[in-house]
Design a protein around this motif. Structure first.
Motif, PDB file in Angstrom:
ATOM      1  N   TYR A  22       2.316   0.999  -7.093  1.00 35.69           N
ATOM      2  CA  TYR A  22       3.526   1.592  -6.522  1.00 35.69           C
ATOM      3  C   TYR A  22       3.289   2.974  -5.929  1.00 35.69           C
ATOM      4  CZ  TYR A  22       5.396  -2.191  -9.304  1.00 35.69           C
ATOM      5  OH  TYR A  22       5.631  -3.432  -9.853  1.00 35.69           O
ATOM      6  N   PHE A  23       2.064   3.507  -6.060  1.00 36.48           N
ATOM      7  CA  PHE A  23       1.795   4.872  -5.628  1.00 36.48           C
ATOM      8  C   PHE A  23       0.598   5.025  -4.693  1.00 36.48           C
ATOM      9  CE2 PHE A  23       3.591   4.943  -9.970  1.00 36.48           C
ATOM     10  CZ  PHE A  23       4.807   5.545  -9.693  1.00 36.48           C
ATOM     11  N   VAL A  24      -0.279   4.044  -4.651  1.00 38.35           N
ATOM     12  CA  VAL A  24      -1.523   4.219  -3.889  1.00 38.35           C
ATOM     13  C   VAL A  24      -1.303   4.004  -2.393  1.00 38.35           C
ATOM     14  CG1 VAL A  24      -3.039   3.638  -5.811  1.00 38.35           C
ATOM     15  CG2 VAL A  24      -2.173   1.796  -4.334  1.00 38.35           C
ATOM     16  N   PRO A  25      -2.046   4.732  -1.551  1.00 40.41           N
ATOM     17  CA  PRO A  25      -1.896   4.577  -0.095  1.00 40.41           C
ATOM     18  C   PRO A  25      -2.334   3.207   0.396  1.00 40.41           C
ATOM     19  CG  PRO A  25      -3.763   5.996  -0.626  1.00 40.41           C
ATOM     20  CD  PRO A  25      -3.015   5.800  -1.901  1.00 40.41           C
ATOM     21  N   GLU A  26      -3.226   2.538  -0.340  1.00 42.08           N
ATOM     22  CA  GLU A  26      -3.663   1.205   0.084  1.00 42.08           C
ATOM     23  C   GLU A  26      -2.479   0.253   0.231  1.00 42.08           C
ATOM     24  OE1 GLU A  26      -7.294   2.990  -1.924  1.00 42.08           O
ATOM     25  OE2 GLU A  26      -5.113   3.040  -2.196  1.00 42.08           O
ATOM     26  N   ALA A  27      -1.496   0.368  -0.665  1.00 42.51           N
ATOM     27  CA  ALA A  27      -0.325  -0.497  -0.595  1.00 42.51           C
ATOM     28  C   ALA A  27       0.540  -0.143   0.622  1.00 42.51           C
ATOM     29  CB  ALA A  27       0.489  -0.386  -1.872  1.00 42.51           C
ATOM     30  N   ALA A  28       0.832   1.144   0.776  1.00 40.20           N
ATOM     31  CA  ALA A  28       1.675   1.561   1.900  1.00 40.20           C
ATOM     32  C   ALA A  28       1.056   1.176   3.230  1.00 40.20           C
ATOM     33  CB  ALA A  28       1.892   3.074   1.837  1.00 40.20           C
ATOM     34  N   GLU A  29      -0.265   1.299   3.348  1.00 40.18           N
ATOM     35  CA  GLU A  29      -0.950   0.963   4.603  1.00 40.18           C
ATOM     36  C   GLU A  29      -0.828  -0.522   4.920  1.00 40.18           C
ATOM     37  OE1 GLU A  29      -4.849   2.321   3.731  1.00 40.18           O
ATOM     38  OE2 GLU A  29      -4.320   4.456   3.897  1.00 40.18           O
ATOM     39  N   ARG A  30      -0.982  -1.360   3.919  1.00 46.83           N
ATOM     40  CA  ARG A  30      -0.911  -2.803   4.150  1.00 46.83           C
ATOM     41  C   ARG A  30       0.507  -3.268   4.418  1.00 46.83           C
ATOM     42  NH1 ARG A  30      -5.436  -1.584   1.861  1.00 46.83           N
ATOM     43  NH2 ARG A  30      -7.283  -2.936   1.993  1.00 46.83           N
ATOM     44  N   TYR A  31       1.475  -2.653   3.779  1.00 53.79           N
ATOM     45  CA  TYR A  31       2.865  -3.005   4.069  1.00 53.79           C
ATOM     46  C   TYR A  31       3.252  -2.534   5.472  1.00 53.79           C
ATOM     47  CZ  TYR A  31       2.938  -3.523  -1.042  1.00 53.79           C
ATOM     48  OH  TYR A  31       2.653  -3.860  -2.345  1.00 53.79           O
ATOM     49  N   ALA A  32       2.754  -1.358   5.847  1.00 47.82           N
ATOM     50  CA  ALA A  32       3.048  -0.846   7.193  1.00 47.82           C
ATOM     51  C   ALA A  32       2.502  -1.775   8.259  1.00 47.82           C
ATOM     52  CB  ALA A  32       2.465   0.557   7.355  1.00 47.82           C
ATOM     53  N   ALA A  33       1.344  -2.379   7.989  1.00 45.50           N
ATOM     54  CA  ALA A  33       0.762  -3.318   8.946  1.00 45.50           C
ATOM     55  C   ALA A  33       1.639  -4.543   9.131  1.00 45.50           C
ATOM     56  CB  ALA A  33      -0.631  -3.739   8.484  1.00 45.50           C
ATOM     57  N   LEU A  34       2.518  -4.798   8.160  1.00 47.66           N
ATOM     58  CA  LEU A  34       3.459  -5.916   8.256  1.00 47.66           C
ATOM     59  C   LEU A  34       4.812  -5.471   8.819  1.00 47.66           C
ATOM     60  CD1 LEU A  34       2.760  -7.634   4.804  1.00 47.66           C
ATOM     61  CD2 LEU A  34       1.888  -8.324   7.048  1.00 47.66           C
ATOM     62  N   GLU A  66       2.819 -13.363   3.039  1.00 41.50           N
ATOM     63  CA  GLU A  66       2.062 -12.261   3.646  1.00 41.50           C
ATOM     64  C   GLU A  66       2.150 -10.998   2.798  1.00 41.50           C
ATOM     65  OE1 GLU A  66       2.316 -13.293   8.417  1.00 41.50           O
ATOM     66  OE2 GLU A  66       3.958 -12.194   7.462  1.00 41.50           O
ATOM     67  N   VAL A  67       3.315 -10.737   2.250  1.00 44.59           N
ATOM     68  CA  VAL A  67       3.491  -9.535   1.428  1.00 44.59           C
ATOM     69  C   VAL A  67       2.697  -9.643   0.126  1.00 44.59           C
ATOM     70  CG1 VAL A  67       5.158  -8.110   0.185  1.00 44.59           C
ATOM     71  CG2 VAL A  67       5.746  -9.022   2.419  1.00 44.59           C
ATOM     72  N   LEU A  68       2.726 -10.819  -0.480  1.00 47.85           N
ATOM     73  CA  LEU A  68       1.955 -11.006  -1.709  1.00 47.85           C
ATOM     74  C   LEU A  68       0.463 -10.829  -1.450  1.00 47.85           C
ATOM     75  CD1 LEU A  68       3.784 -14.033  -3.366  1.00 47.85           C
ATOM     76  CD2 LEU A  68       3.568 -11.728  -4.318  1.00 47.85           C
ATOM     77  N   ALA A  69      -0.022 -11.388  -0.353  1.00 50.83           N
ATOM     78  CA  ALA A  69      -1.442 -11.234  -0.017  1.00 50.83           C
ATOM     79  C   ALA A  69      -1.782  -9.761   0.176  1.00 50.83           C
ATOM     80  CB  ALA A  69      -1.776 -12.034   1.235  1.00 50.83           C
ATOM     81  N   ALA A  70      -0.910  -9.029   0.855  1.00 45.87           N
ATOM     82  CA  ALA A  70      -1.136  -7.597   1.073  1.00 45.87           C
ATOM     83  C   ALA A  70      -1.143  -6.839  -0.245  1.00 45.87           C
ATOM     84  CB  ALA A  70      -0.052  -7.046   1.992  1.00 45.87           C
ATOM     85  N   ARG A  71      -0.255  -7.231  -1.156  1.00 41.33           N
ATOM     86  CA  ARG A  71      -0.171  -6.555  -2.452  1.00 41.33           C
ATOM     87  C   ARG A  71      -1.452  -6.733  -3.255  1.00 41.33           C
ATOM     88  NH1 ARG A  71       3.629  -7.446  -7.769  1.00 41.33           N
ATOM     89  NH2 ARG A  71       4.284  -5.295  -7.993  1.00 41.33           N
TER      90      ARG A  71
END
Length: 285
Positions: A22-34, A85-90
């Motif tokens: 819930y805090f790492v940039p890796e998550a925000a970056e992958r969600y932003a790509a979606l 797609e969101v689950l894969a990104a997560r």
């Protein structure tokens, strides 16, 4: 130490392994790509196990977020992407962040993942009344040991979380009152909860006043009755989470608690729970 206490210790020590997502940039970056901003990414990714979750379902199961905040993200997120797609990104984000933190290098990874998985699989025998957990329990297990550990702790977290909601409801504590009480314990700064849960200031003040009228709050601090209530809720939550850890026998509960310490510490020391360069202190999302 009792088995229930060991189970709580194991969960608390290992929880950073899950909560960092819930805090790492890796998550925000992958969600932003979606096409999702951080808040939409949070609500969509945590609820994607339901499928195209409605805002009403998320409001009910996440429990303590302002309904308006949820409705600002859902169902609009599903017009941009899909639950798959969101689950894969997560999962991609979880693996990337944990590897950046060096969690995969810890020597007891396989043993810790195996113990946590056994507890999570036992939890899967008790899905009744735990909708958010049950949705995640239906997801396939990852083959990667690192993601196996993350998935196991995710299941244990949501299993416990659904039980915690039940305990709150049984005590007549609503979603905003739960936040006020939690902040009054000092475990999480009130400002973090106010910003992340986005309840209007007047509603927060009204919840504080309601708790004062019930004798649970004096000023901004818990009264003796408030502390007793908080202790009762936490103990009941521990009891409701215990069936998962009953899968572990003999010295295994203590062993998981012992192993979990190094994994939680590695996540914290790597800064994976930081917000703006400071440790968040908030491991429950």
């Amino acid at each position: 130490m009792t088995d229930v206490q060991l189970a709580r210790q194991a969960w608390r020590r290992l929880e950073p392994v899950h909560a960092m997502i819930y805090f790492v940039p890796e998550a925000a970056e992958r969600y932003a790509a979606l096409g999702l901003d951080e808040r939409a990414g949070y609500f969509a990714s945590r609820s994607a196990a339901f499928g195209t979750a409605s805002p009403e379902l998320v409001i009910a199961t996440f429990y303590n977020f302002c309904p308006g905040l949820v409705r600002a993200s859902l169902p609009a997120a599903w017009e941009k992407t899909t639950p798959a797609e969101v689950l894969a990104a997560r999962y991609e984000a979880a693996g990337a962040a944990l590897r950046r933190g060096g969690v995969h290098e810890l020597p007891a990874l396989a043993e810790t993942a195996a113990l946590a998985r056994r507890a999570a699989e036992r939890a899967c025998e008790h899905p009744q009344g735990r909708p958010l957990f049950a949705a995640h329990a239906a997801l396939p297990w990852p083959d990667d040991p690192l993601l196996e550990l993350w998935h196991a702790q995710t299941l244990l977290r949501e299993f416990r979380g659904d039980g915690h909601v039940a305990a709150l409801l049984a005590e007549g504590i609503g979603p905003l009152e739960a936040l006020v009480l939690h902040s009054a314990t000092g475990a999480v700064p009130a400002v973090f909860l106010k910003v992340s849960r986005a309840w209007p200031a007047q509603e927060w003040l009204a919840a504080e006043e309601s708790l004062r009228e019930r004798g649970l709050l004096a000023g901004d601090e818990l009264t003796r009755e408030g502390r007793a209530l908080n202790r009762r809720i936490e103990e009941r939550t521990d009891e409701l989470a215990a069936p998962a850890y009953a899968a572990l026998t003999g010295d295994e509960p203590a062993r998981l608690a012992e192993l979990a310490r190094a994994f939680g510490r590695r996540v914290v020391d790597a800064g994976l729970l930081n917000i703006g360069g400071r440790p968040s202190g908030a491991v429950q999302a």
